[in-house]
Design a protein around this motif. Structure first.
Motif, PDB file in Angstrom:
ATOM      1  N   MET A  24       0.808  -1.158   0.092  1.00  0.00           N
ATOM      2  CA  MET A  24      -0.091   0.019  -0.080  1.00  0.00           C
ATOM      3  C   MET A  24       0.787   1.147  -0.025  1.00  0.00           C
ATOM      4  N   THR A  25       0.411   2.268  -0.829  1.00  0.00           N
ATOM      5  CA  THR A  25       1.301   3.452  -0.876  1.00  0.00           C
ATOM      6  C   THR A  25       0.894   4.475   0.017  1.00  0.00           C
ATOM      7  N   GLN A  26       1.245   5.469   0.548  1.00  0.00           N
ATOM      8  CA  GLN A  26       0.830   6.496   1.186  1.00  0.00           C
ATOM      9  C   GLN A  26       1.384   7.772   0.752  1.00  0.00           C
ATOM     10  N   ASP A  27       0.578   8.681   0.600  1.00  0.00           N
ATOM     11  CA  ASP A  27       0.807  10.227  -0.118  1.00  0.00           C
ATOM     12  C   ASP A  27       1.553  10.998   1.017  1.00  0.00           C
ATOM     13  N   VAL A  28       2.571  11.934   0.643  1.00  0.00           N
ATOM     14  CA  VAL A  28       3.346  12.878   1.306  1.00  0.00           C
ATOM     15  C   VAL A  28       2.795  14.063   0.776  1.00  0.00           C
ATOM     16  N   THR A  29       2.278  15.184   1.399  1.00  0.00           N
ATOM     17  CA  THR A  29       1.665  16.444   0.907  1.00  0.00           C
ATOM     18  C   THR A  29       2.585  17.521   1.339  1.00  0.00           C
ATOM     19  N   LEU A  30       2.520  18.554   0.938  1.00  0.00           N
ATOM     20  CA  LEU A  30       3.365  19.779   1.055  1.00  0.00           C
ATOM     21  C   LEU A  30       2.526  20.484   2.097  1.00  0.00           C
ATOM     22  N   PRO A  31       2.957  20.571   3.457  1.00  0.00           N
ATOM     23  CA  PRO A  31       2.142  20.996   4.507  1.00  0.00           C
ATOM     24  C   PRO A  31       1.927  22.632   4.587  1.00  0.00           C
ATOM     25  N   GLN A  32       1.007  23.077   5.203  1.00  0.00           N
ATOM     26  CA  GLN A  32       0.688  24.530   5.376  1.00  0.00           C
ATOM     27  C   GLN A  32       1.633  25.142   6.582  1.00  0.00           C
ATOM     28  N   TRP A  33       2.491  26.246   6.447  1.00  0.00           N
ATOM     29  CA  TRP A  33       3.331  26.550   7.691  1.00  0.00           C
ATOM     30  C   TRP A  33       2.570  27.904   7.960  1.00  0.00           C
ATOM     31  N   GLY A  34       1.755  28.613   7.152  1.00  0.00           N
ATOM     32  CA  GLY A  34       1.468  29.760   7.879  1.00  0.00           C
ATOM     33  C   GLY A  34       0.190  30.233   7.298  1.00  0.00           C
ATOM     34  N   MET A  35      -0.460  31.247   7.387  1.00  0.00           N
ATOM     35  CA  MET A  35      -1.829  31.846   6.788  1.00  0.00           C
ATOM     36  C   MET A  35      -1.489  32.466   5.343  1.00  0.00           C
ATOM     37  N   GLY A  36      -0.391  32.749   5.188  1.00  0.00           N
ATOM     38  CA  GLY A  36      -0.043  33.506   4.186  1.00  0.00           C
ATOM     39  C   GLY A  36       0.945  32.725   2.924  1.00  0.00           C
ATOM     40  N   THR A  37       1.035  31.417   3.574  1.00  0.00           N
ATOM     41  CA  THR A  37       1.990  30.508   2.466  1.00  0.00           C
ATOM     42  C   THR A  37       0.895  29.799   1.801  1.00  0.00           C
ATOM     43  N   PRO A  57       1.955  23.995  -5.021  1.00  0.00           N
ATOM     44  CA  PRO A  57       0.845  24.452  -3.876  1.00  0.00           C
ATOM     45  C   PRO A  57       0.735  23.661  -2.679  1.00  0.00           C
ATOM     46  N   VAL A  58       0.309  24.453  -1.617  1.00  0.00           N
ATOM     47  CA  VAL A  58       0.262  23.779  -0.381  1.00  0.00           C
ATOM     48  C   VAL A  58      -0.861  22.817  -0.525  1.00  0.00           C
ATOM     49  N   GLY A  59      -0.828  21.530   0.026  1.00  0.00           N
ATOM     50  CA  GLY A  59      -1.589  20.674   0.029  1.00  0.00           C
ATOM     51  C   GLY A  59      -1.203  19.407  -1.103  1.00  0.00           C
ATOM     52  N   ASP A  60      -0.701  19.866  -2.056  1.00  0.00           N
ATOM     53  CA  ASP A  60      -0.101  19.042  -3.188  1.00  0.00           C
ATOM     54  C   ASP A  60       0.615  17.710  -2.808  1.00  0.00           C
ATOM     55  N   VAL A  61       0.196  16.584  -3.355  1.00  0.00           N
ATOM     56  CA  VAL A  61       1.158  15.365  -3.309  1.00  0.00           C
ATOM     57  C   VAL A  61       2.502  15.571  -3.656  1.00  0.00           C
ATOM     58  N   ILE A  62       3.574  15.502  -2.727  1.00  0.00           N
ATOM     59  CA  ILE A  62       4.960  15.704  -3.518  1.00  0.00           C
ATOM     60  C   ILE A  62       5.391  14.441  -3.405  1.00  0.00           C
ATOM     61  N   ALA A  63       5.296  13.213  -3.034  1.00  0.00           N
ATOM     62  CA  ALA A  63       5.876  11.946  -2.755  1.00  0.00           C
ATOM     63  C   ALA A  63       5.024  10.994  -2.756  1.00  0.00           C
ATOM     64  N   ARG A  64       5.349   9.718  -2.937  1.00  0.00           N
ATOM     65  CA  ARG A  64       4.543   8.419  -2.481  1.00  0.00           C
ATOM     66  C   ARG A  64       5.473   7.478  -1.799  1.00  0.00           C
ATOM     67  N   VAL A  65       5.000   6.795  -0.878  1.00  0.00           N
ATOM     68  CA  VAL A  65       5.982   6.068  -0.028  1.00  0.00           C
ATOM     69  C   VAL A  65       5.231   4.554   0.180  1.00  0.00           C
ATOM     70  N   ARG A  66       5.864   3.405  -0.229  1.00  0.00           N
ATOM     71  CA  ARG A  66       5.223   2.220  -0.004  1.00  0.00           C
ATOM     72  C   ARG A  66       5.525   1.668   1.180  1.00  0.00           C
ATOM     73  N   ALA A  67       4.831   1.598   2.010  1.00  0.00           N
ATOM     74  CA  ALA A  67       4.863   1.173   3.571  1.00  0.00           C
ATOM     75  C   ALA A  67       5.608  -0.229   3.453  1.00  0.00           C
ATOM     76  N   ALA A  68       6.327  -0.291   4.571  1.00  0.00           N
ATOM     77  CA  ALA A  68       7.062  -1.576   4.666  1.00  0.00           C
ATOM     78  C   ALA A  68       6.482  -2.473   5.257  1.00  0.00           C
ATOM     79  N   VAL A  69       6.594  -3.845   4.543  1.00  0.00           N
ATOM     80  CA  VAL A  69       5.746  -5.046   4.782  1.00  0.00           C
ATOM     81  C   VAL A  69       6.278  -5.568   6.317  1.00  0.00           C
ATOM     82  N   GLU A  70       5.297  -5.831   7.212  1.00  0.00           N
ATOM     83  CA  GLU A  70       5.668  -6.130   8.433  1.00  0.00           C
ATOM     84  C   GLU A  70       5.511  -7.792   8.454  1.00  0.00           C
TER      85      GLU A  70
END
Length: 81
Positions: free
Chosen positions: A1-14, A68-81
């Motif tokens: 399963m992959t998980q999305d990593v998004t660009l976070p919001q730092w402040g109101m003006g960003t 843009p803030v909130g956009d997916v920047i990377a995808r990570v495949r979870a390690a199999v346990e």
């Protein structure tokens, strides 16, 4: 399963940031909370940490790209346990 990593919001003006440098590459493993990419906003340069642990399978932007803030920047495949 992959998980999305998004660009976070730092402040109101960003609303966007520029990719300065990827700290990890496709195929590398990453821990949750580990630095993934350096970005620059109008006010600061910062490191975005991964919100997922596993193997990086996709980096969706190139160095110099505006993201843009909130956009997916990377995808990570979870390690199999």
């Amino acid at each position: 399963m992959t998980q999305d990593v998004t660009l976070p919001q730092w402040g109101m003006g960003t609303n966007e940031a520029y990719i300065v440098e990827w700290l990890k590459s496709v195929g590398e493993t990453i821990a949750e909370g580990e630095g993934l990419v350096e970005v620059e906003t109008a006010k600061a340069t910062d490191i975005v940490a991964s919100t997922a642990a596993g193997t990086i399978v996709e980096l969706l932007f190139d160095v110099g790209d505006e993201v843009p803030v909130g956009d997916v920047i990377a995808r990570v495949r979870a390690a199999v346990e």
